[in-house]
Scaffold this motif. Structure first.
Motif, PDB file in Angstrom:
ATOM      1  N   VAL A   1       1.160  -1.389   0.222  1.00 42.84           N
ATOM      2  CA  VAL A   1      -0.139  -0.316  -0.032  1.00 42.84           C
ATOM      3  C   VAL A   1       0.926   1.057   0.027  1.00 42.84           C
ATOM      4  O   VAL A   1       2.030   1.265   0.739  1.00 42.84           O
ATOM      5  CB  VAL A   1      -0.695  -0.037   1.375  1.00 42.84           C
ATOM      6  CG1 VAL A   1      -1.687   1.203   1.432  1.00 42.84           C
ATOM      7  CG2 VAL A   1      -1.756  -1.923   1.270  1.00 42.84           C
ATOM      8  N   ARG A   2       0.392   1.917  -1.357  1.00 42.90           N
ATOM      9  CA  ARG A   2       1.068   3.393  -1.128  1.00 42.90           C
ATOM     10  C   ARG A   2       0.782   4.425  -1.381  1.00 42.90           C
ATOM     11  O   ARG A   2      -0.443   4.316  -1.468  1.00 42.90           O
ATOM     12  CB  ARG A   2       2.170   3.183  -2.610  1.00 42.90           C
ATOM     13  CG  ARG A   2       3.711   3.037  -2.370  1.00 42.90           C
ATOM     14  CD  ARG A   2       4.733   2.713  -3.341  1.00 42.90           C
ATOM     15  NE  ARG A   2       3.813   2.122  -4.227  1.00 42.90           N
ATOM     16  CZ  ARG A   2       3.866   2.484  -5.097  1.00 42.90           C
ATOM     17  NH1 ARG A   2       3.391   4.106  -6.376  1.00 42.90           N
ATOM     18  NH2 ARG A   2       3.187   2.069  -6.509  1.00 42.90           N
ATOM     19  N   LEU A   3       1.343   5.301  -0.543  1.00 38.18           N
ATOM     20  CA  LEU A   3       0.361   7.089  -0.572  1.00 38.18           C
ATOM     21  C   LEU A   3       1.391   8.429  -1.345  1.00 38.18           C
ATOM     22  O   LEU A   3       2.337   8.606  -0.843  1.00 38.18           O
ATOM     23  CB  LEU A   3       0.250   7.554   1.178  1.00 38.18           C
ATOM     24  CG  LEU A   3      -1.400   7.528   1.942  1.00 38.18           C
ATOM     25  CD1 LEU A   3      -0.883   8.512   2.747  1.00 38.18           C
ATOM     26  CD2 LEU A   3      -2.366   7.815   0.923  1.00 38.18           C
ATOM     27  N   GLY A   4       0.785   7.881  -1.625  1.00 34.71           N
ATOM     28  CA  GLY A   4       2.110   8.892  -2.804  1.00 34.71           C
ATOM     29  C   GLY A   4       2.968   7.776  -3.521  1.00 34.71           C
ATOM     30  O   GLY A   4       3.016   6.907  -3.166  1.00 34.71           O
ATOM     31  N   ALA A   5       4.362   8.636  -2.820  1.00 36.20           N
ATOM     32  CA  ALA A   5       5.332   7.767  -3.140  1.00 36.20           C
ATOM     33  C   ALA A   5       5.710   6.503  -1.357  1.00 36.20           C
ATOM     34  O   ALA A   5       6.803   6.235  -1.383  1.00 36.20           O
ATOM     35  CB  ALA A   5       6.650   8.308  -3.639  1.00 36.20           C
ATOM     36  N   GLU A   6       4.800   6.832  -1.045  1.00 35.55           N
ATOM     37  CA  GLU A   6       5.725   6.467   0.912  1.00 35.55           C
ATOM     38  C   GLU A   6       5.071   5.025   1.116  1.00 35.55           C
ATOM     39  O   GLU A   6       3.358   5.225   0.640  1.00 35.55           O
ATOM     40  CB  GLU A   6       4.487   7.696   1.776  1.00 35.55           C
ATOM     41  CG  GLU A   6       5.680   9.199   1.978  1.00 35.55           C
ATOM     42  CD  GLU A   6       6.897   8.525   2.847  1.00 35.55           C
ATOM     43  OE1 GLU A   6       6.491   8.433   3.659  1.00 35.55           O
ATOM     44  OE2 GLU A   6       7.641   8.921   1.675  1.00 35.55           O
ATOM     45  N   MET A   7       5.440   4.044   0.780  1.00 40.60           N
ATOM     46  CA  MET A   7       4.776   3.033   1.858  1.00 40.60           C
ATOM     47  C   MET A   7       3.948   3.271   2.959  1.00 40.60           C
ATOM     48  O   MET A   7       4.326   3.810   3.657  1.00 40.60           O
ATOM     49  CB  MET A   7       6.356   2.221   1.840  1.00 40.60           C
ATOM     50  CG  MET A   7       6.662   1.602   0.299  1.00 40.60           C
ATOM     51  SD  MET A   7       5.858   0.317  -0.326  1.00 40.60           S
ATOM     52  CE  MET A   7       5.274  -1.061   1.027  1.00 40.60           C
ATOM     53  N   VAL A   8       2.742   2.428   3.466  1.00 37.78           N
ATOM     54  CA  VAL A   8       2.331   2.465   4.395  1.00 37.78           C
ATOM     55  C   VAL A   8       2.317   0.943   4.965  1.00 37.78           C
ATOM     56  O   VAL A   8       1.488   0.689   3.983  1.00 37.78           O
ATOM     57  CB  VAL A   8       0.605   2.726   3.922  1.00 37.78           C
ATOM     58  CG1 VAL A   8       0.050   3.162   5.513  1.00 37.78           C
ATOM     59  CG2 VAL A   8       0.685   4.504   3.360  1.00 37.78           C
ATOM     60  N   ARG A   9       2.305   0.997   6.611  1.00 38.70           N
ATOM     61  CA  ARG A   9       2.740   0.065   6.893  1.00 38.70           C
ATOM     62  C   ARG A   9       1.285  -0.165   7.864  1.00 38.70           C
ATOM     63  O   ARG A   9       1.164   0.252   8.421  1.00 38.70           O
ATOM     64  CB  ARG A   9       3.783  -0.111   8.298  1.00 38.70           C
ATOM     65  CG  ARG A   9       5.505   0.599   7.177  1.00 38.70           C
ATOM     66  CD  ARG A   9       6.113   0.069   8.411  1.00 38.70           C
ATOM     67  NE  ARG A   9       6.489  -0.607   8.899  1.00 38.70           N
ATOM     68  CZ  ARG A   9       7.358  -1.502   8.489  1.00 38.70           C
ATOM     69  NH1 ARG A   9       7.578  -1.523   7.461  1.00 38.70           N
ATOM     70  NH2 ARG A   9       7.726  -2.730   9.233  1.00 38.70           N
TER      71      ARG A   9
END
Ligand code: CA
Length: 240
Positions: free
Chosen positions: A146-154
């Motif tokens: 899962v990503r928000l923009g370029a950030e991975m979401v844990r």
């Protein structure tokens, strides 16, 4: 699938509402059939093969909920329930039986058409690849990422299972019971309701820019939640 020409079956016992629905849909190029009872609807569906069914809950004879249950034994055609205010438990029972969405009377033609387009789009998108994208949110179902923009979401496994249920049914209203069944299986109802609330709030904290005003995971008060992937629907002034 949302192109004009899609077939819509209207199941409604009130002639005035049937006229409003038929006129609204025919003006947009939909091909329309009408039934005034559930029995008639069940006979018409195999012959007319609608792309979508608008189903009144309060019908003479068998109820909209029973019609939903019968249809779901053999077809996944989207069903949008038409209910009246105060019909909450019947509405939720119909959603649990497999209806896709609901409209509460009175509703405007703008809202009606938007809900129909959304339901038809979901059917059309069923064959899409496992990458789901809306706004900044990307969910890779094959890679469980899962990503928000370029950030991975844990996400915890439970949060991920919940998000996956939303993604698989994007834009569809999911009742509390459906979500609890998808994520916790047959676990005890009271406990899981609490777990559901906690996990929804955790997901919002991780995914929403402002968890108090969610843009993705929308609460349908008293009924459930839906993952919204499109702009807010604005109801037009004309109504039934
Ligand atoms: Ca009715």
């Amino acid at each position: 699938m949302s192109d004009p020409g899609s077939r819509v079956l209207i199941v409604e016992d009130e002639a005035g509402i049937r006229r409003f629905l038929r006129a609204t849909l025919a003006a947009r190029g939909y091909s329309v059939q009408e039934a005034s009872t559930g029995e008639e609807a069940l006979q018409l569906v195999p012959a007319f093969r609608p792309d979508l069914i608008l189903l009144d809950l309060g019908l003479p004879g068998i109820s909209g909920k029973q019609v939903t249950s019968c249809l779901r034994e053999w077809t996944q055609t989207p069903i949008i329930i038409l209910s009246v205010q105060g019909d909450e438990s019947a509405k939720i029972a119909a959603l649990d039986a497999g209806a896709d969405d609901y409209l509460t009377k009175p509703f405007g033609h703008g809202e009606l058409l938007a809900r129909i387009r959304a339901a038809l789009r979901r059917v059309g998108h069923q064959d899409d690849g496992p990458l789901f994208v809306t706004g900044d949110l990307t969910v890779d179902l094959a890679g469980r990422a899962v990503r928000l923009g370029a950030e991975m979401v844990r996400l915890t496994p439970t949060e991920y299972a919940l998000l996956k249920a939303f993604v698989v049914h994007a834009n569809k209203l999911l009742t509390h019971r459906q979500l609890m069944r998808e994520v916790w299986g047959g676990a005890h109802y009271e406990d899981t309701q609490h777990l559901l609330r906690v996990n929804i709030s955790n997901l919002r904290r991780k995914l929403e820019a402002d968890p108090a005003r969610p843009q993705y995971i929308i609460t349908e008060p008293g009924v459930g939640y839906r993952l919204r992937t499109e702009p807010r629907i604005s109801a037009a002034p004309s109504s039934v």
